[in-house]
Each structure stands twice: as C-alpha cells, then as structure tokens.
Design a protein around this motif. Sequence first.
Motif, PDB file in Angstrom:
ATOM      1  N   GLN A   1      -7.364   9.850  -4.242  1.00  0.00           N
ATOM      2  CA  GLN A   1      -6.066   9.647  -3.619  1.00  0.00           C
ATOM      3  C   GLN A   1      -5.073   8.932  -4.541  1.00  0.00           C
ATOM      4  O   GLN A   1      -3.910   8.778  -4.184  1.00  0.00           O
ATOM      5  N   ARG A   2      -5.546   8.496  -5.698  1.00  0.00           N
ATOM      6  CA  ARG A   2      -4.721   7.649  -6.557  1.00  0.00           C
ATOM      7  C   ARG A   2      -4.379   8.313  -7.885  1.00  0.00           C
ATOM      8  O   ARG A   2      -5.147   9.120  -8.407  1.00  0.00           O
ATOM      9  N   ASP A   3      -3.241   7.950  -8.395  1.00  0.00           N
ATOM     10  CA  ASP A   3      -2.847   8.358  -9.737  1.00  0.00           C
ATOM     11  C   ASP A   3      -3.628   7.512 -10.729  1.00  0.00           C
ATOM     12  O   ASP A   3      -3.650   6.275 -10.617  1.00  0.00           O
ATOM     13  N   ALA A   4      -4.263   8.151 -11.692  1.00  0.00           N
ATOM     14  CA  ALA A   4      -5.160   7.440 -12.604  1.00  0.00           C
ATOM     15  C   ALA A   4      -4.438   6.404 -13.457  1.00  0.00           C
ATOM     16  O   ALA A   4      -4.997   5.350 -13.762  1.00  0.00           O
ATOM     17  N   LEU A   5      -3.217   6.671 -13.852  1.00  0.00           N
ATOM     18  CA  LEU A   5      -2.506   5.767 -14.756  1.00  0.00           C
ATOM     19  C   LEU A   5      -1.925   4.553 -14.040  1.00  0.00           C
ATOM     20  O   LEU A   5      -2.061   3.417 -14.507  1.00  0.00           O
TER      21      LEU A   5
ATOM     22  N   ASP B   1       3.117   5.564 -21.570  1.00  0.00           N
ATOM     23  CA  ASP B   1       2.139   5.288 -20.506  1.00  0.00           C
ATOM     24  C   ASP B   1       2.223   3.842 -20.040  1.00  0.00           C
ATOM     25  O   ASP B   1       2.101   3.554 -18.839  1.00  0.00           O
ATOM     26  N   GLU B   2       2.421   2.928 -20.986  1.00  0.00           N
ATOM     27  CA  GLU B   2       2.569   1.518 -20.601  1.00  0.00           C
ATOM     28  C   GLU B   2       3.816   1.326 -19.739  1.00  0.00           C
ATOM     29  O   GLU B   2       3.796   0.565 -18.764  1.00  0.00           O
TER      30      GLU B   2
ATOM     31  N   GLY C   1       5.118   1.193 -12.234  1.00  0.00           N
ATOM     32  CA  GLY C   1       4.303   1.343 -11.033  1.00  0.00           C
ATOM     33  C   GLY C   1       3.859   0.007 -10.475  1.00  0.00           C
ATOM     34  O   GLY C   1       3.820  -0.197  -9.252  1.00  0.00           O
ATOM     35  N   ALA C   2       3.516  -0.938 -11.366  1.00  0.00           N
ATOM     36  CA  ALA C   2       3.097  -2.269 -10.919  1.00  0.00           C
ATOM     37  C   ALA C   2       4.234  -2.995 -10.206  1.00  0.00           C
ATOM     38  O   ALA C   2       4.026  -3.684  -9.200  1.00  0.00           O
TER      39      ALA C   2
END
Length: 245
Positions: free
Chosen positions: A90-94, A140-141, A147-148
């Motif tokens: 259910q989650r995005d890996a990154l 990606d960072e 996202g955080a």
Amino acid sequence: MYKILGKTLAVAVLSMLASLLISFAFVPLMGGKVAGAGLVMTIVCPIVISIPASLVHFYRGEKLRSTNAALAAAKDELSAAYARLQHQAQRDALTGLLNRATFLAELEGRSDAGMHGGLLFLDIDHFKSVNDRFGHAVGDEALARVGAVFSELALEDDLVGRLGGEEFAIFLNAASPERMLDHSQIVREAVEAIDLTAPSGQRIPLGISIGAFHCAPRFNPAEALAASDRNLYRAKSAGRNMVVA
C-alpha cells in the motif's frame, strides 16, 4: 529432560504409595498378610509399570507442547510478515506515503462514507532540472524530504499519497475551506524551507505548486481530482510555488 524425569519419579513414588495403601487396606480384610514376596511385588510392580509409561506420556506431552508453541510462533511470524507485505503493497517505496492505487481507493472510501474535506494536488516545481543538474540520488532525497514534510504536517485521519513522479495528493479529512487553504500555505512554506544541498554543498531551492479543491459530502473522487488538477495547472501557469483553490 530433567523436568520429565522428575515428573516420572514423582508418579512412580505416588504409584508405589497407592499400591501399598491398597494392599495394607484390603489384603488383611481378605485374610492375607502383606509381607515377603507380596510386599516386594507391591512395591516393585507399580514402579516398573509406571516409569516407562510415564516417560512415554510426559515425553509425548512435552513434545506436543513444544510443537504447539512452535506452530503458534510460526503463526505469529506469518501474521507479522503478511502485515508487513500488506503495508508495503500500500506504500510508495521511496517516501513511505500511500501509493496511487491505495490513495485513490481510500479517497473513494471517504466519499462513500459521506465525508467532506480539502483535496490538494501538489507538484514539485522544476523537479526535472533537479534530476538533470544534481543527479537522481539528490532527486530521490528531495522526494523523500518533501514526503516527510507532508506526513509530519498531516493529521491522523488525513490521507497523504504519492501519485507518481513528483506529484502528490493530500486529502484533509473533514477540513473546512479555511483549514484547507491554511494547510496548503503551511505545506508550501515548509517545502520552501527544506535545506537540501548538492554533493558540492550548493543549496538546492525547492518550491511546490498546489491545486486545492474543497470536496462536499458524497463528492465524486474523479471529478474532485480533476478539479484540483486544473487548479494545480493554474498555479503553475501563474508562476509556480503558489496555492490556487
């Protein structure tokens, strides 16, 4: 093993005592006397019979308990593994946010439940240039840091998802139009304040464009997303790093 031997000896002693008790209680009543070979048999027989029988019984019982404990542990591990797999699916890996399919399914669930709230469609400004100039690792960072920020600012019942690439969506559960706009500005400012640096030490400024749309109870998820997407396009057309509702 010592536990099994202890139980076996205890059963042997109890069996011997029971045999002596029965013999001394009933043999005299029948005119006999417990002595000599009869006394020896009264003592030896229950010991000889009970020890192997008890050993087998207690060994099998202990083995069965161990097997049941192992099965229970394996079941717990399987349940935990299934929960982890379900969470990962259910989650995005990154970013760890809801993936597109899960976010859309949850959004539809909120609609079916008659909920209302604010729907935000968010897109990191000039993200392609971040990848092109500083590399995909830095890109990606940037995605992970953004996202955080979304997760930290969201309330428990809010939905936060990554729809793909640099596109995100947030559903502010039961939010008023005022809270939707206030939250959008807080998110925009928080992204702008992210201290992201390239390997060279150069600071990489980040901005985010937000299209906001307030959803009435029983809203149509597809139409709401389309409306917030149109507002996102307006935000980008008007200069980016802004909120349009």
